[in-house]
Write an enzyme that holds these catalytic residues in place. Structure first.
Site, PDB file in Angstrom:
ATOM      1  N   ARG A  96      74.896  16.594  48.220  1.00 22.48           N
ATOM      2  CA  ARG A  96      75.400  16.540  46.844  1.00 22.48           C
ATOM      3  C   ARG A  96      75.500  15.104  46.331  1.00 22.48           C
ATOM      4  O   ARG A  96      76.008  14.869  45.242  1.00 22.48           O
ATOM      5  CB  ARG A  96      76.766  17.242  46.749  1.00 22.48           C
ATOM      6  CG  ARG A  96      76.728  18.684  47.170  1.00 22.48           C
ATOM      7  CD  ARG A  96      76.348  19.620  46.017  1.00 22.48           C
ATOM      8  NE  ARG A  96      75.640  20.794  46.510  1.00 22.48           N
ATOM      9  CZ  ARG A  96      74.570  21.343  45.917  1.00 22.48           C
ATOM     10  NH1 ARG A  96      74.067  20.823  44.830  1.00 22.48           N
ATOM     11  NH2 ARG A  96      73.998  22.402  46.429  1.00 22.48           N
ATOM     12  N   HIS A 109      65.226  15.152  54.540  1.00 24.53           N
ATOM     13  CA  HIS A 109      65.324  15.706  53.184  1.00 24.53           C
ATOM     14  C   HIS A 109      66.253  14.843  52.333  1.00 24.53           C
ATOM     15  O   HIS A 109      67.359  14.527  52.736  1.00 24.53           O
ATOM     16  CB  HIS A 109      65.841  17.151  53.244  1.00 24.53           C
ATOM     17  CG  HIS A 109      65.544  17.961  52.017  1.00 24.53           C
ATOM     18  ND1 HIS A 109      65.944  17.590  50.760  1.00 24.53           N
ATOM     19  CD2 HIS A 109      64.886  19.135  51.856  1.00 24.53           C
ATOM     20  CE1 HIS A 109      65.538  18.496  49.876  1.00 24.53           C
ATOM     21  NE2 HIS A 109      64.880  19.448  50.517  1.00 24.53           N
ATOM     22  N   TYR A 157      69.954  16.769  47.088  1.00 28.99           N
ATOM     23  CA  TYR A 157      69.560  17.575  45.913  1.00 28.99           C
ATOM     24  C   TYR A 157      69.846  16.859  44.603  1.00 28.99           C
ATOM     25  O   TYR A 157      69.214  17.134  43.588  1.00 28.99           O
ATOM     26  CB  TYR A 157      70.338  18.897  45.883  1.00 28.99           C
ATOM     27  CG  TYR A 157      70.019  19.834  46.994  1.00 28.99           C
ATOM     28  CD1 TYR A 157      68.698  20.052  47.391  1.00 28.99           C
ATOM     29  CD2 TYR A 157      71.023  20.541  47.647  1.00 28.99           C
ATOM     30  CE1 TYR A 157      68.407  20.935  48.409  1.00 28.99           C
ATOM     31  CE2 TYR A 157      70.734  21.431  48.662  1.00 28.99           C
ATOM     32  CZ  TYR A 157      69.425  21.625  49.044  1.00 28.99           C
ATOM     33  OH  TYR A 157      69.145  22.501  50.044  1.00 28.99           O
ATOM     34  N   HIS A 179      62.576  16.585  46.208  1.00 25.26           N
ATOM     35  CA  HIS A 179      62.255  17.429  45.065  1.00 25.26           C
ATOM     36  C   HIS A 179      61.847  16.472  43.945  1.00 25.26           C
ATOM     37  O   HIS A 179      62.626  15.566  43.623  1.00 25.26           O
ATOM     38  CB  HIS A 179      63.480  18.250  44.646  1.00 25.26           C
ATOM     39  CG  HIS A 179      63.957  19.201  45.698  1.00 25.26           C
ATOM     40  ND1 HIS A 179      65.073  19.985  45.545  1.00 25.26           N
ATOM     41  CD2 HIS A 179      63.441  19.514  46.917  1.00 25.26           C
ATOM     42  CE1 HIS A 179      65.241  20.743  46.630  1.00 25.26           C
ATOM     43  NE2 HIS A 179      64.270  20.464  47.479  1.00 25.26           N
ATOM     44  N   ASP A 226      56.636  24.609  50.315  1.00 22.31           N
ATOM     45  CA  ASP A 226      57.716  25.541  50.640  1.00 22.31           C
ATOM     46  C   ASP A 226      57.227  26.943  50.286  1.00 22.31           C
ATOM     47  O   ASP A 226      56.923  27.230  49.129  1.00 22.31           O
ATOM     48  CB  ASP A 226      58.962  25.162  49.818  1.00 22.31           C
ATOM     49  CG  ASP A 226      60.181  26.006  50.160  1.00 22.31           C
ATOM     50  OD1 ASP A 226      60.058  27.237  50.177  1.00 22.31           O
ATOM     51  OD2 ASP A 226      61.258  25.423  50.390  1.00 22.31           O
ATOM     52  N   HIS A 243      59.187  28.761  47.639  1.00 21.35           N
ATOM     53  CA  HIS A 243      59.024  28.139  46.318  1.00 21.35           C
ATOM     54  C   HIS A 243      57.677  28.481  45.691  1.00 21.35           C
ATOM     55  O   HIS A 243      57.611  28.823  44.513  1.00 21.35           O
ATOM     56  CB  HIS A 243      59.172  26.614  46.421  1.00 21.35           C
ATOM     57  CG  HIS A 243      60.553  26.180  46.802  1.00 21.35           C
ATOM     58  ND1 HIS A 243      60.897  24.859  46.966  1.00 21.35           N
ATOM     59  CD2 HIS A 243      61.677  26.899  47.052  1.00 21.35           C
ATOM     60  CE1 HIS A 243      62.184  24.781  47.309  1.00 21.35           C
ATOM     61  NE2 HIS A 243      62.671  26.005  47.369  1.00 21.35           N
ATOM     62  N   GLU A 285      64.136  26.972  56.587  1.00 20.21           N
ATOM     63  CA  GLU A 285      65.327  26.763  55.740  1.00 20.21           C
ATOM     64  C   GLU A 285      65.877  28.124  55.351  1.00 20.21           C
ATOM     65  O   GLU A 285      66.252  28.356  54.198  1.00 20.21           O
ATOM     66  CB  GLU A 285      64.946  25.999  54.468  1.00 20.21           C
ATOM     67  CG  GLU A 285      64.426  24.596  54.671  1.00 20.21           C
ATOM     68  CD  GLU A 285      63.943  23.980  53.360  1.00 20.21           C
ATOM     69  OE1 GLU A 285      63.266  24.682  52.574  1.00 20.21           O
ATOM     70  OE2 GLU A 285      64.274  22.818  53.106  1.00 20.21           O
TER      71      GLU A 285
HETATM   72 ZN    ZN Z   1      64.478  26.466  47.856  1.00 24.36          ZN
HETATM   73 FE    FE Z   2      62.362  23.676  50.773  1.00 21.15          FE
HETATM   74 FE    FE Z   3      63.941  21.210  49.423  1.00 25.72          FE
END
Ligand code: ZN
Ligand code: FE
Ligand code: FE
Length: 294
Positions: A41, A71, A74, A111, A180, A183, A260
């Site tokens: 976060r 990663h 987000y 992302h 992904d 996704h 994930e």
């Molecule tokens: Zn996702």
């Molecule tokens: Fe992912």
């Molecule tokens: Fe991701």
């Protein structure tokens, strides 16, 4: 001759540090893993303990691990409309990449961003500007752009959008894509009944050489739903047959695969052994061997 084992793993908690993640990975049959470089976060990152990083590197080398797929948080939006958020995204990216050098030669997945009403063109322009600022010659980490579902104003649902970002970046050798499965499915690509066609399209628009990692997730929703709700492998709309095809596809043999899915460690261990069995069952005799996959 043994075929090259899959680099397969899942997302792990950073609570115990780097070596602890390596040990957890070993305990569940994983040969790679993912972790958040900082609180997902946002916020500040813990300093790297160089001894801990060295111990993980040794453990990985001793156990034939594939590349890790770290990663980004987000909250990192490289095309935010808010100056403070944009500033955070660029600082966090530069800082994360500097800290990744304690584990040289791995992947850092992010992302691409959400343009929040500024439009796709402006979003892509800002993402390219941020990446050009952060990707510097000599850095050993490859930055991966993750394929997104296209929820809200997310950029990166289509291979075309990812290609446009890559096109604008100067240090292209430091860039790749993480696909992904949930996704792309929720974004409209048929990885269930048309995997080879999807890979052909990826190859035509981006180049398969840039497909460097996979996030393996089944999906709770129908193709094209734009929902982004991950499901356990084989229990969603994509289904087990598609994952058997993915893990045994020779075009994906050299690519680390990260789960994930909504699972605890025991659940991940079961999914990893299931996927390894599926890969062996469907193993193609023409599948490349370790020495040939680079
Ligand atoms: Zn996702
Ligand atoms: Fe992912
Ligand atoms: Fe991701």
């Amino acid at each position: 001759m043994m075929a090259c084992p899959l680099a397969l793993g899942c997302h792990l908690s950073t609570t115990g540090g780097y070596r602890a993640m390596g040990e957890t990975a070993l305990s569940i049959g994983a040969t790679t893993f993912a972790f958040f470089t900082r609180n997902p976060r946002g916020g500040t990152a813990k300093a790297v303990d160089p001894d801990d990083a060295r111990e993980l590197r040794e453990l990985m080398a001793a156990n034939g691990f594939g590349r890790l797929v770290a990663h980004a948080p987000y909250t990192m939006n490289l095309c935010s409309a808010k100056p403070a958020a944009l500033d955070f995204a660029r600082r966090a990216l530069a800082d994360d990449l500097a800290r990744m050098e304690s584990l040289p030669g791995n992947f850092y997945n992010l992302h691409p961003g959400s343009h929040v009403g500024q439009g796709t063109d402006e979003g892509i322009r800002l993402i390219v500007e941020g990446l050009n600022e952060a990707l510097v010659k000599g850095q050993s980490t490859t930055v991966l752009l993750e394929t997104m579902v296209g929820k809200g104003s997310e950029i990166g649902r289509s291979f075309e959008e990812l290609a446009r970002i890559i096109d604008g970046v100067r240090e292209k050798q430091l860039l790749g894509v993480c696909l992904d499965t949930c996704h792309v499915w929720d974004g409209g690509y048929d990885v269930r009944d048309g995997l080879d066609g999807v890979l052909d399209e990826f190859d035509r628009l981006i180049g398969l050489g840039l497909l460097r990692a996979l996030h393996l997730n089944d999906s709770k929703h129908a193709r094209g739903s734009r929902k982004d709700r991950h499901e356990r492998i084989g229990q969603g709309a994509i289904g087990l047959g598609a994952f058997a095809a993915l893990v045994s596809n020779q075009r994906l043999a050299a690519v680390p695969m990260i789960l994930e899915t909504p699972n605890d460690l025991a659940g991940y261990a079961a999914e990893i052994s299931l996927l390894r069995r599926l890969a062996e069952d469907r193993m193609d005799v023409s599948r490349p061997f370790c020495g040939e996959v680079g």
